[in-house]
Design a protein around this motif. Structure first.
Motif, PDB file in Angstrom:
ATOM      1  N   ASN A 116      14.672 -76.471 -31.217  1.00 51.97           N
ATOM      2  CA  ASN A 116      15.030 -77.858 -30.938  1.00 51.97           C
ATOM      3  C   ASN A 116      14.059 -78.851 -31.567  1.00 51.97           C
ATOM      4  O   ASN A 116      14.447 -79.966 -31.872  1.00 51.97           O
ATOM      5  CB  ASN A 116      15.058 -78.113 -29.422  1.00 51.97           C
ATOM      6  CG  ASN A 116      15.440 -79.531 -29.099  1.00 51.97           C
ATOM      7  OD1 ASN A 116      16.525 -79.981 -29.447  1.00 51.97           O
ATOM      8  ND2 ASN A 116      14.543 -80.263 -28.449  1.00 51.97           N
ATOM      9  N   GLN A 125      20.558 -83.973 -37.224  1.00 54.01           N
ATOM     10  CA  GLN A 125      22.006 -84.177 -37.366  1.00 54.01           C
ATOM     11  C   GLN A 125      22.279 -85.607 -37.818  1.00 54.01           C
ATOM     12  O   GLN A 125      23.126 -85.838 -38.675  1.00 54.01           O
ATOM     13  CB  GLN A 125      22.731 -83.872 -36.043  1.00 54.01           C
ATOM     14  CG  GLN A 125      22.708 -82.406 -35.675  1.00 54.01           C
ATOM     15  CD  GLN A 125      23.183 -81.499 -36.789  1.00 54.01           C
ATOM     16  OE1 GLN A 125      24.166 -81.771 -37.474  1.00 54.01           O
ATOM     17  NE2 GLN A 125      22.454 -80.418 -37.026  1.00 54.01           N
ATOM     18  N   SER A 126      21.544 -86.568 -37.276  1.00 53.25           N
ATOM     19  CA  SER A 126      21.700 -87.969 -37.696  1.00 53.25           C
ATOM     20  C   SER A 126      21.266 -88.151 -39.138  1.00 53.25           C
ATOM     21  O   SER A 126      21.901 -88.864 -39.902  1.00 53.25           O
ATOM     22  CB  SER A 126      20.863 -88.896 -36.795  1.00 53.25           C
ATOM     23  OG  SER A 126      21.290 -88.800 -35.474  1.00 53.25           O
ATOM     24  N   ASP A 144      18.635 -83.255 -32.780  1.00 53.44           N
ATOM     25  CA  ASP A 144      19.523 -84.425 -32.830  1.00 53.44           C
ATOM     26  C   ASP A 144      19.143 -85.378 -33.955  1.00 53.44           C
ATOM     27  O   ASP A 144      20.016 -85.979 -34.586  1.00 53.44           O
ATOM     28  CB  ASP A 144      19.515 -85.177 -31.490  1.00 53.44           C
ATOM     29  CG  ASP A 144      20.222 -84.411 -30.382  1.00 53.44           C
ATOM     30  OD1 ASP A 144      20.990 -83.464 -30.692  1.00 53.44           O
ATOM     31  OD2 ASP A 144      20.004 -84.760 -29.205  1.00 53.44           O
ATOM     32  N   ASP A 145      17.829 -85.535 -34.217  1.00 50.27           N
ATOM     33  CA  ASP A 145      17.374 -86.382 -35.327  1.00 50.27           C
ATOM     34  C   ASP A 145      17.915 -85.847 -36.649  1.00 50.27           C
ATOM     35  O   ASP A 145      18.332 -86.605 -37.519  1.00 50.27           O
ATOM     36  CB  ASP A 145      15.840 -86.403 -35.435  1.00 50.27           C
ATOM     37  CG  ASP A 145      15.134 -86.964 -34.224  1.00 50.27           C
ATOM     38  OD1 ASP A 145      15.745 -87.732 -33.469  1.00 50.27           O
ATOM     39  OD2 ASP A 145      13.939 -86.617 -34.048  1.00 50.27           O
TER      40      ASP A 145
END
Length: 184
Positions: free
Chosen positions: A127, A179-180, A176-177
């Motif tokens: 993660n 994916q952005s 998440d970073d």
């Protein structure tokens, strides 16, 4: 044997005992260049020292605590990149890297690290990825900055570098970073 293709010119491969001579020669040829930022250079005086690194790397890989890979560019060994630390329980991995002096400026390391990020997040399901870089090492700082990492802070006097301490900047990237960043 672990082999991870990056693109048509570049791939990463688990460091093996057969690499000792070539890896030592690459280190030795870039010794003065690498010594500015890497504290282990003076302890790497022979092929045997490199062999100890390789055996240690193999043991740590078997324990799933690190993964050191040689970088092959157009079939030539040009550096090392990988996961210096792997914390499976917390799903955190730390990336480290170095490139031989003659192979700078070709985008090799950015491509290799981008590929490691994808492997860590997509395959290993980590993660968080961290990269620590010495204050002043602008070439190494450019890698996480290009790849969407956030500069999270400074660790004061984090490393003894021959005759002085250097501060480290810590860069972090969350799944998440990434994916952005990738969807941009």
């Amino acid at each position: 044997m672990f082999v991870h293709p990056v693109d048509d010119e570049l791939y990463l491969r688990m460091v093996e005992e057969k690499d000792a001579e070539e890896l030592f020669e690459l280190t030795d040829q870039s010794r003065e260049y690498l010594r500015v930022w890497l504290p282990w250079i003076d302890r790497t005086k022979s092929k045997e020292d490199t062999m100890l690194f390789i055996k240690s790397s193999q043991k740590e890989f078997a324990e799933f605590t690190s993964m050191n890979l040689v970088i092959l560019y157009k079939e030539k060994m040009v550096g090392v990149a990988g996961f210096n630390e792997m914390d499976a329980e917390n799903k955190v991995v730390s990336i480290g890297y170095w490139l031989g002096r003659d192979f700078q400026g070709k985008g090799i390391m950015t491509r290799a690290v981008r590929s490691l990020i994808g492997y860590a997040l997509d395959i290993l399901q980590f993660n968080r990825i961290e990269i620590r870089v010495a204050d002043g090492n602008t070439k190494s700082q450019a890698i996480p900055e290009k790849l969407g990492f956030k500069k999270e802070g400074t660790i004061r006097e984090a490393e003894w570098l021959y005759d002085h301490y250097v501060d480290h900047f810590i860069y972090g990237l969350l799944a998440d970073d990434w994916q952005s960043h990738v969807s941009m």
